[in-house]
Design an enzyme around this catalytic site. Structure first.
Site, PDB file in Angstrom:
ATOM      1  N   CYS A 211       0.930  -1.397  -0.092  1.00  0.00           N
ATOM      2  CA  CYS A 211       0.200   0.031  -0.084  1.00  0.00           C
ATOM      3  C   CYS A 211       1.025   1.297  -0.003  1.00  0.00           C
ATOM      4  CB  CYS A 211      -0.791   0.093   1.275  1.00  0.00           C
ATOM      5  SG  CYS A 211       0.053  -0.027   2.852  1.00  0.00           S
ATOM      6  N   ALA A 212       0.379   2.159   0.509  1.00  0.00           N
ATOM      7  CA  ALA A 212       1.322   3.656   0.483  1.00  0.00           C
ATOM      8  C   ALA A 212       2.586   3.540   1.420  1.00  0.00           C
ATOM      9  CB  ALA A 212       0.581   4.780   1.019  1.00  0.00           C
TER      10      ALA A 212
END
Length: 480
Positions: free
Chosen positions: A27-28
């Site tokens: 993810c981020a």
């Protein structure tokens, strides 16, 4: 040469090798693994890696915090491991049996809004900048705004509204598109459904409350009438409509022969979805959204608002660990649609600042430890710019007492924010730049809350560090 090739090979080895990895994506800020056997992974060695800011297990996934360069690291890891095409969908298939209903719901919300967050943040910053140049009287002794004095800024003010309006008024288009993408259905149909929710032919959602019922246009089917109401900036109606279309399309596709599916499936999916969205789901979503925003706003502005703020400020960072913080995106957007701003998001921004300030204290405490400083400085900068995970998992949770200091400072700052009536135009950058998203009349009060979110965690972390050191010395003395 790949930037993290050596680190990728190390992580692969410590994770138990390729044969122990059922699935991996990112993810981020995090690498998300589904391991065949967690016991085959050497977690302590993974934690000791310089690039790793922390690890934890959530919903059946072993998550490794890498930071802002996680996408580059992931590519190097995939190459080193010889893993191709490992997607989030594959990871969800592997982990779905390990997640309860709430976890699946929150995961779905996170996946819907993740592609939209950059646009929403930009929109918040744009609205904040427009307020600075168009609403704050900075020129000629505080009597005029920049737009009143300089034509250039007047043009900028007008141009920026084009972007801000596109992001927020037409948000349903982004939501229905994102749902169709997530569900693996026809994305253009999701986009068209969203457009029908915000079409200029409809009564604008912002004008609905002040329009008499007999003045609202309707679609008259003879046996029934459906009001022609738009859902500009509305979140819940868009989510309900988007999921209905996706589910309907999947079921229609199952029964329609392949050779006519290109014509029949879109027709039998989109037309009923648009009708149901306006006749049933839109009004229901409107009521739900209004109820959520009313309850939250009433709670925050009641005589017990300070207590709610303190609890939220204290609990937000722990919520990040569980993933429950994704629900706040929906609440913030509903508050913005109903009230023209949100008093919830400023507290989230303050929580991020508090976590960063605790890390700054750790930098001061460990100022003679060069290796610790390198990790901490990067984490603090990321945190102050809105990325909380490296600071929280890499430093604060590792030592515990900085985390306690941070959530305490966050709670105090949140109470100040709520008691001062601070409102943000929208979601923005959740750190020091967040002040640009605050409504101008509340910027001074918010700046004071920011000061508290910086000072209190720093001071508390320093005090608790000394207390912790004393406890360690006493323990060693007693053991000796």
């Amino acid at each position: 040469m790949a930037k993290f090739v050596n680190e990728a090979k190390e992580l692969l080895e410590y994770a138990g090798g390729k044969e122990n990895i059922a699935s991996v994506n990112h993810c981020a800020t995090r690498m998300r693994f589904v391991l065949n056997d967690v016991n085959n992974a050497d977690i302590e060695k993974i934690k000791a890696m310089k690039i790793v800011k922390g690890t934890f297990v959530q919903a059946g996934q072993f998550q490794v915090i890498v930071g802002n360069e996680v996408s580059i690291f992931y590519n190097d890891f995939a190459e080193a491991a010889g893993i191709d095409g490992v997607s989030k969908e594959q990871t969800k298939v592997v982990t779905k049996d390990n997640r309860n209903f709430i976890q699946r719901l929150l995961a779905n919300l996170a996946e819907i809004f993740a592609p939209l967050i950059p646009a929403i943040i930009v929109g918040g910053l744009i609205l904040g900048f427009r307020n600075i140049i168009g609403d704050i009287k900075l020129i000629e002794g505080g009597t005029k705004t920049l737009t009143e004095v300089l034509q250039f800024w007047s043009g900028v003010y007008s141009l920026l509204w084009l972007i801000g309006e596109s992001i927020f008024f037409f948000l349903p288009v982004g939501i229905t598109w994102s749902i169709s993408k997530k569900m693996g259905t026809t994305q253009i149909l999701g986009i068209i459904l969203g457009i029908t929710l915000v079409s200029p032919q409809l009564l604008n959602a912002y004008a609905f409350a002040g329009t008499p019922v007999d003045k609202i246009s309707v679609w008259n089917f003879g046996f029934a009438k459906v009001q022609m109401i738009g859902y500009q900036a509305q979140v819940i109606p868009s989510i309900l409509a988007g999921f209905f279309l996706a589910i309907l399309e999947k079921n229609v596709r199952k029964i329609v022969p392949e050779y006519i599916s290109m014509i029949v499936v879109p027709l039998l999916s989109l037309v009923p979805a648009v009708l149901i969205a306006h006749a049933i789901l839109g009004p229901i979503g409107w009521v739900i959204g209004k109820g959520i925003s009313t309850v939250i706003y009433s709670g925050l502005t009641s005589s017990f608002g300070w207590l709610f703020a303190a609890l939220f400020g204290f609990a937000y960072a722990p919520l990040v660990i569980t993933g429950l913080h994704h629900m706040t995106n929906v609440i913030d957007l509903e508050l913005m649609a109903r009230l023209g701003g949100t008093n919830l998001w400023p507290m989230i921004s303050l929580s991020n600042i508090a976590q960063g300030s605790a890390v700054v204290a750790m930098i001061f405490i460990n100022r003679r430890n060069e290796q610790e400083k390198q990790v901490s400085i990067q984490a603090a900068i990321s945190c102050y710019l809105g990325v909380i995970e490296p600071a929280m998992f890499g430093i604060n949770l590792k030592y515990i007492y900085p985390f306690i200091a941070a959530v305490t400072g966050s709670a105090i700052a949140a109470v100040i924010s709520i008691n001062s009536g601070v409102m943000a135009n929208s979601i923005g950058v959740g750190g020091l730049p967040g002040i640009l998203s605050i409504k101008p009349q509340f910027m001074l009060a918010y700046a004071f809350a920011v000061l508290v979110a910086i000072v209190v965690p720093f001071v508390l972390t320093t005090i608790l560090s000394k207390a912790n050191l004393q406890l360690i010395k006493s323990y060693k003395k007693a053991k000796a």
